[in-house]
Every structure is written in C-alpha cells, then in structure tokens.
Design an enzyme around this catalytic site. Structure first.
Site, PDB file in Angstrom:
ATOM      1  N   LYS A  36       0.821  -1.199   0.000  1.00 42.44           N
ATOM      2  CA  LYS A  36       0.000   0.000   0.000  1.00 42.44           C
ATOM      3  C   LYS A  36       0.854   1.247   0.000  1.00 42.44           C
ATOM      4  O   LYS A  36       0.406   2.338  -0.300  1.00 42.44           O
ATOM      5  CB  LYS A  36      -0.874   0.048   1.270  1.00 42.44           C
ATOM      6  CG  LYS A  36      -1.610  -1.203   1.582  1.00 42.44           C
ATOM      7  CD  LYS A  36      -2.233  -1.113   3.005  1.00 42.44           C
ATOM      8  CE  LYS A  36      -2.418  -2.517   3.500  1.00 42.44           C
ATOM      9  NZ  LYS A  36      -2.748  -2.562   4.926  1.00 42.44           N
ATOM     10  N   GLY A  37       2.120   1.086   0.359  1.00 47.26           N
ATOM     11  CA  GLY A  37       2.969   2.237   0.616  1.00 47.26           C
ATOM     12  C   GLY A  37       3.143   3.192  -0.554  1.00 47.26           C
ATOM     13  O   GLY A  37       3.337   4.391  -0.364  1.00 47.26           O
ATOM     14  N   GLU A  92       7.232   2.286  -6.604  1.00 48.34           N
ATOM     15  CA  GLU A  92       7.440   1.758  -5.256  1.00 48.34           C
ATOM     16  C   GLU A  92       7.827   2.897  -4.311  1.00 48.34           C
ATOM     17  O   GLU A  92       8.408   3.898  -4.730  1.00 48.34           O
ATOM     18  CB  GLU A  92       8.536   0.683  -5.307  1.00 48.34           C
ATOM     19  CG  GLU A  92       8.938   0.062  -3.993  1.00 48.34           C
ATOM     20  CD  GLU A  92       7.819  -0.627  -3.224  1.00 48.34           C
ATOM     21  OE1 GLU A  92       6.755  -0.015  -3.068  1.00 48.34           O
ATOM     22  OE2 GLU A  92       8.023  -1.757  -2.746  1.00 48.34           O
ATOM     23  N   ASP A  93       7.524   2.720  -3.035  1.00 49.97           N
ATOM     24  CA  ASP A  93       7.859   3.761  -2.060  1.00 49.97           C
ATOM     25  C   ASP A  93       9.349   3.766  -1.745  1.00 49.97           C
ATOM     26  O   ASP A  93       9.987   4.805  -1.721  1.00 49.97           O
ATOM     27  CB  ASP A  93       7.021   3.612  -0.778  1.00 49.97           C
ATOM     28  CG  ASP A  93       7.005   2.192  -0.223  1.00 49.97           C
ATOM     29  OD1 ASP A  93       7.762   1.322  -0.711  1.00 49.97           O
ATOM     30  OD2 ASP A  93       6.221   1.942   0.724  1.00 49.97           O
ATOM     31  N   ASP A  96      14.851  -1.277  -0.414  1.00 50.26           N
ATOM     32  CA  ASP A  96      15.654  -1.545   0.779  1.00 50.26           C
ATOM     33  C   ASP A  96      16.590  -2.722   0.448  1.00 50.26           C
ATOM     34  O   ASP A  96      17.619  -2.529  -0.191  1.00 50.26           O
ATOM     35  CB  ASP A  96      14.675  -1.847   1.924  1.00 50.26           C
ATOM     36  CG  ASP A  96      15.341  -2.011   3.273  1.00 50.26           C
ATOM     37  OD1 ASP A  96      16.341  -1.337   3.527  1.00 50.26           O
ATOM     38  OD2 ASP A  96      14.840  -2.814   4.077  1.00 50.26           O
ATOM     39  N   LYS A 124      17.571   3.017  -0.327  1.00 46.82           N
ATOM     40  CA  LYS A 124      18.581   2.793   0.714  1.00 46.82           C
ATOM     41  C   LYS A 124      19.635   1.833   0.140  1.00 46.82           C
ATOM     42  O   LYS A 124      19.581   0.627   0.396  1.00 46.82           O
ATOM     43  CB  LYS A 124      17.939   2.147   1.955  1.00 46.82           C
ATOM     44  CG  LYS A 124      17.084   3.076   2.788  1.00 46.82           C
ATOM     45  CD  LYS A 124      16.864   2.517   4.187  1.00 46.82           C
ATOM     46  CE  LYS A 124      15.532   1.840   4.307  1.00 46.82           C
ATOM     47  NZ  LYS A 124      15.170   1.499   5.703  1.00 46.82           N
ATOM     48  N   PHE A 145      15.356   3.576   9.442  1.00 45.75           N
ATOM     49  CA  PHE A 145      13.966   3.196   9.195  1.00 45.75           C
ATOM     50  C   PHE A 145      13.108   4.455   9.155  1.00 45.75           C
ATOM     51  O   PHE A 145      13.083   5.228  10.109  1.00 45.75           O
ATOM     52  CB  PHE A 145      13.459   2.237  10.266  1.00 45.75           C
ATOM     53  CG  PHE A 145      12.197   1.550   9.838  1.00 45.75           C
ATOM     54  CD1 PHE A 145      12.244   0.401   9.057  1.00 45.75           C
ATOM     55  CD2 PHE A 145      10.963   2.069  10.187  1.00 45.75           C
ATOM     56  CE1 PHE A 145      11.084  -0.223   8.637  1.00 45.75           C
ATOM     57  CE2 PHE A 145       9.784   1.449   9.765  1.00 45.75           C
ATOM     58  CZ  PHE A 145       9.853   0.299   8.991  1.00 45.75           C
ATOM     59  N   VAL A 146      12.408   4.641   8.042  1.00 49.51           N
ATOM     60  CA  VAL A 146      11.629   5.875   7.858  1.00 49.51           C
ATOM     61  C   VAL A 146      10.137   5.575   7.735  1.00 49.51           C
ATOM     62  O   VAL A 146       9.740   4.484   7.318  1.00 49.51           O
ATOM     63  CB  VAL A 146      12.109   6.650   6.607  1.00 49.51           C
ATOM     64  CG1 VAL A 146      13.486   7.249   6.838  1.00 49.51           C
ATOM     65  CG2 VAL A 146      12.102   5.775   5.366  1.00 49.51           C
ATOM     66  N   ASP A 152       5.017   2.984   6.394  1.00 51.07           N
ATOM     67  CA  ASP A 152       4.425   2.688   7.696  1.00 51.07           C
ATOM     68  C   ASP A 152       5.396   1.964   8.617  1.00 51.07           C
ATOM     69  O   ASP A 152       6.400   1.392   8.177  1.00 51.07           O
ATOM     70  CB  ASP A 152       3.187   1.797   7.529  1.00 51.07           C
ATOM     71  CG  ASP A 152       3.571   0.351   7.201  1.00 51.07           C
ATOM     72  OD1 ASP A 152       4.318   0.138   6.226  1.00 51.07           O
ATOM     73  OD2 ASP A 152       3.146  -0.565   7.926  1.00 51.07           O
ATOM     74  N   ARG A 158       1.451   6.331   7.993  1.00 50.67           N
ATOM     75  CA  ARG A 158       1.443   6.493   6.535  1.00 50.67           C
ATOM     76  C   ARG A 158       1.022   7.903   6.132  1.00 50.67           C
ATOM     77  O   ARG A 158       1.422   8.400   5.080  1.00 50.67           O
ATOM     78  CB  ARG A 158       0.465   5.502   5.888  1.00 50.67           C
ATOM     79  CG  ARG A 158       0.904   4.046   5.947  1.00 50.67           C
ATOM     80  CD  ARG A 158       0.005   3.218   5.015  1.00 50.67           C
ATOM     81  NE  ARG A 158       0.110   1.792   5.261  1.00 50.67           N
ATOM     82  CZ  ARG A 158       1.051   0.995   4.750  1.00 50.67           C
ATOM     83  NH1 ARG A 158       1.983   1.498   3.982  1.00 50.67           N
ATOM     84  NH2 ARG A 158       1.048  -0.288   5.008  1.00 50.67           N
TER      85      ARG A 158
HETATM   86  P1  IMP Z   1      12.830  -4.705   0.198  1.00 54.09           P
HETATM   87  O1  IMP Z   1      12.194  -5.920  -0.385  1.00 54.09           O
HETATM   88  O2  IMP Z   1      13.711  -5.028   1.372  1.00 54.09           O
HETATM   89  O3  IMP Z   1      13.525  -3.820  -0.805  1.00 54.09           O
HETATM   90  O4  IMP Z   1      11.687  -3.901   0.891  1.00 54.09           O
HETATM   91  C1  IMP Z   1      10.848  -3.050   0.269  1.00 54.09           C
HETATM   92  C2  IMP Z   1       9.646  -2.831   1.170  1.00 54.09           C
HETATM   93  O5  IMP Z   1       9.990  -2.834   2.556  1.00 54.09           O
HETATM   94  C3  IMP Z   1       9.074  -1.477   0.909  1.00 54.09           C
HETATM   95  O6  IMP Z   1       8.066  -1.555  -0.042  1.00 54.09           O
HETATM   96  C4  IMP Z   1       8.535  -1.070   2.255  1.00 54.09           C
HETATM   97  O7  IMP Z   1       7.210  -1.514   2.377  1.00 54.09           O
HETATM   98  C5  IMP Z   1       9.370  -1.810   3.257  1.00 54.09           C
HETATM   99  N1  IMP Z   1      10.412  -0.937   3.838  1.00 54.09           N
HETATM  100  C6  IMP Z   1      11.738  -0.982   3.627  1.00 54.09           C
HETATM  101  N2  IMP Z   1      12.390  -0.043   4.314  1.00 54.09           N
HETATM  102  C7  IMP Z   1      11.434   0.648   4.970  1.00 54.09           C
HETATM  103  C8  IMP Z   1      11.478   1.780   5.858  1.00 54.09           C
HETATM  104  O8  IMP Z   1      12.517   2.381   6.177  1.00 54.09           O
HETATM  105  N3  IMP Z   1      10.273   2.188   6.341  1.00 54.09           N
HETATM  106  C9  IMP Z   1       9.104   1.591   6.027  1.00 54.09           C
HETATM  107  N4  IMP Z   1       9.012   0.541   5.198  1.00 54.09           N
HETATM  108  C10 IMP Z   1      10.170   0.074   4.679  1.00 54.09           C
HETATM  109 MG    MG Z   2       5.943  -1.471   0.342  1.00 57.69          MG
END
Ligand code: IMP
Ligand code: MG
Length: 172
Positions: A36-37, A92-93, A96, A124, A145-146, A152, A158
């Site tokens: 949802k982000g 995408e938001d 990570d 990141k 962590f943001v 969220d 959010r």
């Molecule tokens: P990844 O698969 O580790 O790249 O994660 C991506 C997802 O993790 C994003 O769509 C977010 O929903 C969540 N996420 C990663 N870092 C953060 C953060 O700092 N704050 C909130 N959600 C995060």
């Molecule tokens: Mg997400």
C-alpha cells in the site's frame, strides 16, 4: 521523530521525475503501484507526468510488524490488466534489500511487457542484497527506518506529510 525529507522537497522532486517520465514515454505509460505504501507517491507522480498514464495495482506480502524483511515475497493481489506489449513503470515507495522489486520484476517480465522500469521515491542502497535497477529515484537515503508519505511502521504513520526517521521504537 526527525524529519528527513520534507513535503516540499518531495513535491519539488516529484515534479522533476514527472517531467523526465513524460519525456521518456511520449506515447504513454502504465503505472503499476505496489500496495500500500506506494499509493501516495503514485497519486502525486501521476499528476506530475505530462504524457497519458494508465494505473494498476499489485499487492505483495509485507514486513508485517517487523522492521526487517522475512526474505519472502508473496503476491496478495494481481494486476487487473494484461501487460504484454505495454510500457510498464513499477512505482514503489522505497527500495531496501531489493528482494521485493527483484521478485516482482521477475514476475512481470514473464508477461512480456514491451518495457519494464522502476520508479522509487526512496532508495537505501547500503541495504541491498538483491540487484535492482531503479531508473527513477526520488532520494537516496542512509540506512535508517523511515515512515510517512505512505511508509508505515506496523500500519501507522502512513499519513505523515514528511518522511521521518522513526527513533528506537521497540519491535512489537
Ligand atoms: P525490500 O524488499 O527489502 O527492498 O523492501 C521493500 C519494502 O519494505 C518497501 O516496499 C517497504 O514496504 C518496506 N520498507 C523498507 N524499508 C522501509 C522503511 O525504512 N520504512 C518503512 N518501510 C520500509
Ligand atoms: Mg511497500
């Protein structure tokens, strides 16, 4: 909570991204937001894009209440439309570990879009464990962590207008 990226900085950067995307896709683009982000980013980005856009949504299993990834990704809602032959921009938001987008890009590539690129408001890069090619990045941020502007922590925060660093909240 400490403000990392202000609402004004977000607005200005999205205007630049929208202009670039409009130039790159003169015939239009299908924006696919990851629930949802990314919804807040999608809504503002779509209005900043100067070419025709269509919207669709895809859902994946998220972190739940933890701040770290389980390393597992699962589709919880598929697209409403077929994407073969389409120019697709995944919205995408935040990127990570890269696990989510690496997986989703693989799933969508199998459906033979004409092109597939990624737009992420935040990146990141220090946290990457899977490679992801992000064509449009809003802001590169440090490993913190943001929350806010769609992001969220356990479904909270959010609706904050700014992107903020969440302090040392204990894991539930
Ligand atoms: P990844 O698969 O580790 O790249 O994660 C991506 C997802 O993790 C994003 O769509 C977010 O929903 C969540 N996420 C990663 N870092 C953060 C953060 O700092 N704050 C909130 N959600 C995060
Ligand atoms: Mg997400």
């Amino acid at each position: 909570m400490r403000v990392l990226v202000t609402a004004e900085q977000i607005r200005d950067r999205i205007r630049e991204l929208g202009a670039a995307i409009g130039r790159d896709y003169p015939d239009g683009v299908l924006l696919v937001a990851i629930l949802k982000g990314a919804c807040f980013f999608l809504a503002d980005l779509a209005r900043a894009i100067t070419c025709p856009v269509r919207l669709d949504f895809i859902g994946i299993s998220s972190y739940g209440k933890s701040k770290t990834s389980s390393g597992e990704v699962r589709l919880t809602k598929d697209l409403d439309t077929a994407i073969d032959g389409a120019d697709v921009l995944l919205v995408e938001d935040i990127v990570d570990s890269g696990i989510t987008l690496n997986y989703l890009a693989g799933v969508l590539e199998q459906r033979h879009p004409r092109s597939l690129r990624i737009a992420a408001l935040l990146d990141k890069p220090d946290r990457r464990v899977r490679p992801v090619d992000v064509a449009y990045v809003g802001f590169r941020i440090p490993d913190e962590f943001v929350v806010g502007y769609g992001l969220d922590y356990a479904e909270q925060y959010r609706n904050l207008a700014d992107v903020c660093v969440l302090g040392d909240v204990p894991e539930p």
